[in-house]
Scaffold this motif. Structure first.
Motif, PDB file in Angstrom:
ATOM      1  N   GLU A   1       0.846  -1.211   0.000  1.00 54.60           N
ATOM      2  CA  GLU A   1       0.000   0.000   0.000  1.00 54.60           C
ATOM      3  C   GLU A   1       0.878   1.256   0.000  1.00 54.60           C
ATOM      4  O   GLU A   1       0.614   2.214   0.692  1.00 54.60           O
ATOM      5  N   ARG A   2       1.925   1.222  -0.772  1.00 49.54           N
ATOM      6  CA  ARG A   2       2.883   2.329  -0.897  1.00 49.54           C
ATOM      7  C   ARG A   2       3.409   2.798   0.461  1.00 49.54           C
ATOM      8  O   ARG A   2       3.499   3.984   0.739  1.00 49.54           O
ATOM      9  N   GLY A   3       3.661   1.812   1.315  1.00 49.90           N
ATOM     10  CA  GLY A   3       4.247   2.112   2.619  1.00 49.90           C
ATOM     11  C   GLY A   3       3.262   2.674   3.616  1.00 49.90           C
ATOM     12  O   GLY A   3       3.640   3.093   4.709  1.00 49.90           O
ATOM     13  N   ARG A   4       1.978   2.681   3.272  1.00 48.65           N
ATOM     14  CA  ARG A   4       1.015   3.298   4.179  1.00 48.65           C
ATOM     15  C   ARG A   4       0.263   2.279   5.037  1.00 48.65           C
ATOM     16  O   ARG A   4      -0.429   2.630   5.982  1.00 48.65           O
ATOM     17  N   ARG A   5       0.388   1.005   4.660  1.00 44.34           N
ATOM     18  CA  ARG A   5      -0.231  -0.029   5.488  1.00 44.34           C
ATOM     19  C   ARG A   5       0.519  -1.326   5.192  1.00 44.34           C
ATOM     20  O   ARG A   5       0.277  -1.978   4.162  1.00 44.34           O
ATOM     21  N   ALA A   6       1.413  -1.698   6.115  1.00 45.92           N
ATOM     22  CA  ALA A   6       2.217  -2.891   5.900  1.00 45.92           C
ATOM     23  C   ALA A   6       1.358  -4.139   6.064  1.00 45.92           C
ATOM     24  O   ALA A   6       0.269  -4.093   6.628  1.00 45.92           O
ATOM     25  N   GLY A   7       1.870  -5.244   5.593  1.00 43.56           N
ATOM     26  CA  GLY A   7       1.153  -6.519   5.696  1.00 43.56           C
ATOM     27  C   GLY A   7       0.808  -6.995   4.298  1.00 43.56           C
ATOM     28  O   GLY A   7       0.276  -6.225   3.492  1.00 43.56           O
ATOM     29  N   THR A   8       1.102  -8.262   4.014  1.00 42.45           N
ATOM     30  CA  THR A   8       0.786  -8.802   2.691  1.00 42.45           C
ATOM     31  C   THR A   8      -0.704  -8.656   2.409  1.00 42.45           C
ATOM     32  O   THR A   8      -1.530  -8.912   3.279  1.00 42.45           O
ATOM     33  N   GLU A   9      -1.032  -8.197   1.222  1.00 50.34           N
ATOM     34  CA  GLU A   9      -2.407  -7.882   0.867  1.00 50.34           C
ATOM     35  C   GLU A   9      -3.337  -9.086   1.028  1.00 50.34           C
ATOM     36  O   GLU A   9      -2.984 -10.203   0.666  1.00 50.34           O
ATOM     37  N   ASN A  10      -4.546  -8.814   1.532  1.00 48.23           N
ATOM     38  CA  ASN A  10      -5.583  -9.836   1.656  1.00 48.23           C
ATOM     39  C   ASN A  10      -6.264  -9.949   0.295  1.00 48.23           C
ATOM     40  O   ASN A  10      -7.380  -9.472   0.090  1.00 48.23           O
ATOM     41  N   VAL A  11      -5.568 -10.584  -0.651  1.00 46.98           N
ATOM     42  CA  VAL A  11      -5.944 -10.493  -2.063  1.00 46.98           C
ATOM     43  C   VAL A  11      -7.390 -10.909  -2.364  1.00 46.98           C
ATOM     44  O   VAL A  11      -8.132 -10.143  -2.965  1.00 46.98           O
ATOM     45  N   PRO A  12      -7.833 -12.108  -1.925  1.00 48.98           N
ATOM     46  CA  PRO A  12      -9.201 -12.499  -2.310  1.00 48.98           C
ATOM     47  C   PRO A  12     -10.244 -11.484  -1.833  1.00 48.98           C
ATOM     48  O   PRO A  12     -11.194 -11.184  -2.550  1.00 48.98           O
ATOM     49  N   TYR A  13     -10.036 -10.955  -0.629  1.00 48.78           N
ATOM     50  CA  TYR A  13     -11.023 -10.046  -0.057  1.00 48.78           C
ATOM     51  C   TYR A  13     -10.957  -8.679  -0.717  1.00 48.78           C
ATOM     52  O   TYR A  13     -11.977  -8.010  -0.875  1.00 48.78           O
ATOM     53  N   ILE A  14      -9.751  -8.266  -1.112  1.00 48.30           N
ATOM     54  CA  ILE A  14      -9.613  -6.993  -1.829  1.00 48.30           C
ATOM     55  C   ILE A  14     -10.335  -7.097  -3.172  1.00 48.30           C
ATOM     56  O   ILE A  14     -11.096  -6.202  -3.559  1.00 48.30           O
ATOM     57  N   VAL A  15     -10.139  -8.215  -3.864  1.00 44.26           N
ATOM     58  CA  VAL A  15     -10.840  -8.436  -5.130  1.00 44.26           C
ATOM     59  C   VAL A  15     -12.351  -8.407  -4.887  1.00 44.26           C
ATOM     60  O   VAL A  15     -13.119  -7.774  -5.627  1.00 44.26           O
TER      61      VAL A  15
END
Lengths: 384, 278
Positions: free
Chosen positions: A229-243
């Protein structure tokens, strides 16, 4: 027994389209969007696509969207960032009717020595703009006011309030968890600096949220670590839920008119059907200015938890602002801030619809509500 | 959602003995609309002091209604003396138990029963009503006598339990300290704050402890990173230090001071210590 789900302000059904869109990312497409290889790279595209879909719903630019785990995280981050970027400012402004996700955060900073102004509301749950104007002092770090109230559905005048904050040079955040998809939000026109939203109120599964941070607003992350998130929120993306959230945003835009007209029509039929047939019942909130899907009704001299359990027996899911149903001993802070009398506040029921609510469900509920209230009133020692 | 027993559900959905008794000669009323629950209990007591019939009206949640219903079942056929021996626990047990946050519903039943019998005897209202005993919780009108009774009958050990059983302290919370004192007196222990007095040390002892902690705990850790520390001054709880070696040029020396030096001194010497850099 059929379930009649009238508790959509608590959480919503997962839209079939959302679930479908998520499935590949729970299967073969498990790559890490940060990876350099094509396998991961295609995942990154899906995340960015979702970001565009959500930005488009809000009238924002994609780079103004940060994905988070939930509405609460977005709220916590907004307050944290405002305080961290303006260490010289010691004041916060909010309302007495916020969700605990803001109220408890404010109380936390109050214990750390910040001064918090809690704006009151009138008997319809409306804020006083003169009182608000007074609260906008030069050392105010942030105003945080919910877009729409989760209990009554009241919509606050965010456009005007954000403009007033901007004139005074005060940052403005709104918790729009209940409002996104149900109220008109165009961040191109509204000078809101930060906004919180949650997926599961918008027909995604629980566990995904987002925040909007206007370009140019200084920001400090709450969760530090990797460069996601461009350094604004660390943590590997929750990809399925973001989709899923991206698709949910697209659906919300497509169904917006339906929400405003059809859902409101069903809500009105439900509300009028109940109030007309049950004496000593009142509608709480600002009926002319609220979410199309929400109604909050109080029944005199009966207790909310008892109503909920009787409705539950009929398969009807609702919620209550009564003390007993929450585990606290006091009725809803929102209704108390509005000055709803105790003999009504204890017997408040919130019914919240969605685009999946049907006329049959409304009819069934209207038909069975009087017997529930009458049964409990017969047991009650307080009679009119 | 509350985890109610089947008995609670049954009594709530199909309550027994609902409504006022026409020929009641004992009526007990407790609770109020403001509090969120209220119970009016009607008894018919015959000339042999046996409760012949009982009825109730309740405003409240499922467990309040169920407690009232099961109570009327329990007292029917009971002598007045036996009925007076019933405790809130007996009521809760008859329902197969209540969630702990709902125990006050069973207390309400016991109090209504006692109030009704006292009225029948021609005695003034309940001994633990507001006239007797000191009012502790102003929000729910709970006296110290009521709190003590709940503690004794239910073997309560924490303030939270007292709130669950009596509601006292459950709203504004301003009486929680007072409840804590009542509890402490009851379980024959001093209140927590007296149990753990803050350690009082003299200035000399403090300086020695600070030196010892710096030598034994702090310096070795800094040395690992090529740094060192020197004690400059101890003035009350204000400790002034100078960072040496690599630490002196370190951009995160602030973090070192607070997260390491101050934390360790607070841990080993005294909680209130503030560390400053010379």
């Amino acid at each position: 027994m059929k379930t009649i789900y009238l508790d959509n302000n608590a959480t919503t059904a997962i839209a079939p389209e959302v679930r479908e869109a998520m499935l590949p990312y729970l299967g073969d497409l498990y790559g890490n969007p940060s990876s350099m290889h094509t396998f991961g790279g295609q995942i990154s595209e899906a995340v960015e696509n979702a970001r565009e879909q959500l930005a488009s719903l809000l009238g924002a630019d994609p780079d103004e969207i940060i994905f988070t785990a939930c509405g609460s995280e977005s709220d916590n981050t907004a307050v944290w960032s405002a305080l961290q970027t303006q260490p010289e400012k010691r004041r916060l402004v909010t309302t007495r009717v916020e969700h605990p996700a803001i109220l408890n955060v404010m109380q936390h900073w109050e214990r750390q020595g910040y001064h918090v102004t809690y704006l009151g509301v009138d008997n319809k749950g409306r804020l006083n703009l003169d009182e608000y104007a007074q609260a906008l002092t030069p050392d105010t770090a942030l105003v945080s006011i919910m877009f729409a109230n989760n209990e009554t559905g009241n919509i606050h005048p965010i456009q005007r309030m954000a403009e007033m904050a901007k004139e005074k040079g005060v940052l403005f955040h709104t918790d729009a968890v209940q409002a996104v998809g149900k109220a008109s939000i165009d961040l191109k026109k509204m000078p809101v600096d930060m906004l919180s939203l949650s997926g599961h109120k918008l027909h995604t599964p629980k566990g995904i949220g987002a925040m909007y941070v206007r370009r140019g607003v200084r920001f400090r992350p709450l969760i530090r670590g990797g460069h996601q998130e461009r350094g604004r929120r660390a943590g590997t993306e929750n990809v399925p839920y973001i989709v899923g959230l991206g698709v949910a945003a697209q659906l919300a835009a497509a169904h917006f008119e339906e929400e405003l007209f059809n859902v409101a029509k069903l809500r009105n039929a439900l509300e009028q059907g109940i109030v007309k047939n049950i004496p000593d019942s009142i509608i709480n909130g600002d009926v002319d200015n609220r979410l199309p899907n929400t109604t909050n009704i109080s029944f005199k001299n009966v207790e909310g938890e008892a109503i909920l359990l009787m409705l539950d027996r009929l398969g009807i899911c609702a919620s209550s602002g009564s003390a007993c149903s929450s585990g606290s001993l006091e009725p809803s802070h929102v209704l108390r801030a509005m000055g709803v009398p105790f003999n009504y506040a204890h017997g408040s029921i919130r019914l919240s619809l969605s685009r999946y609510t049907t006329q049959e469900e409304v009819d069934f509920t209207v038909q069975h509500f009087p017997e529930v209230i009458n049964t409990l009133r017969m047991i009650s020692p307080f009679k009119e | 959602m509350w985890n109610y027993t089947k008995a609670v559900h049954d009594h709530f959905l199909h309550p027994h003995n609902v409504g006022p008794l026409k020929d009641a000669n004992a009526v007990g009323e407790v609770g109020s609309l403001t509090c969120g629950d209220a119970l009016k209990l009607y008894l018919k007591i015959n000339d042999k002091n046996i409760i012949e019939d009982a009825g109730f009206e309740t405003f409240g949640c499922a467990s309040a209604i169920a407690s009232s219903s099961v109570l009327t079942d329990m007292v029917k056929g009971m002598s007045v003396d036996d009925a007076l021996k019933l405790t809130n626990k007996d009521i809760a047990n008859a329902l197969g138990g209540l969630p702990k946050q709902k125990m006050h519903c069973s207390v309400m039943g016991q109090e209504a029963l006692e109030a009704a019998i006292r009225q029948w005897k021609g005695e003034p209202p309940v001994p633990h009503a507001h006239e007797e005993g000191k009012l502790v919780c102003k929000c729910f009108g709970i006296t110290d006598a009521q709190i003590i009774r709940a503690i004794r009958e239910n073997n309560l050990k924490t303030v939270e339990e007292i709130t669950n059983y009596t509601k006292a302290g459950g709203a504004c919370g301003s009486c929680l300290d007072e409840i804590s004192e009542i509890l402490a007196a009851e379980i024959k222990q001093k209140p927590l704050k007296e149990l753990k007095p803050l350690p009082r040390i003299t200035n000399i002892q403090r300086m020695q402890l600070v030196l010892k902690t710096i030598d034994e705990d702090i310096r070795p850790r800094l040395a690992a990173d090529g740094g060192d520390i020197e004690l400059v001054d101890v003035e009350g709880k204000r400790v002034v230090v100078a960072l040496k070696g690599r630490c002196a040029q370190c951009r995160v020396s602030d973090v070192t001071i607070h997260d390491l030096v101050e934390r360790l001194l607070r841990e080993h010497v005294e909680p209130g210590i503030v560390v400053e850099e010379a």
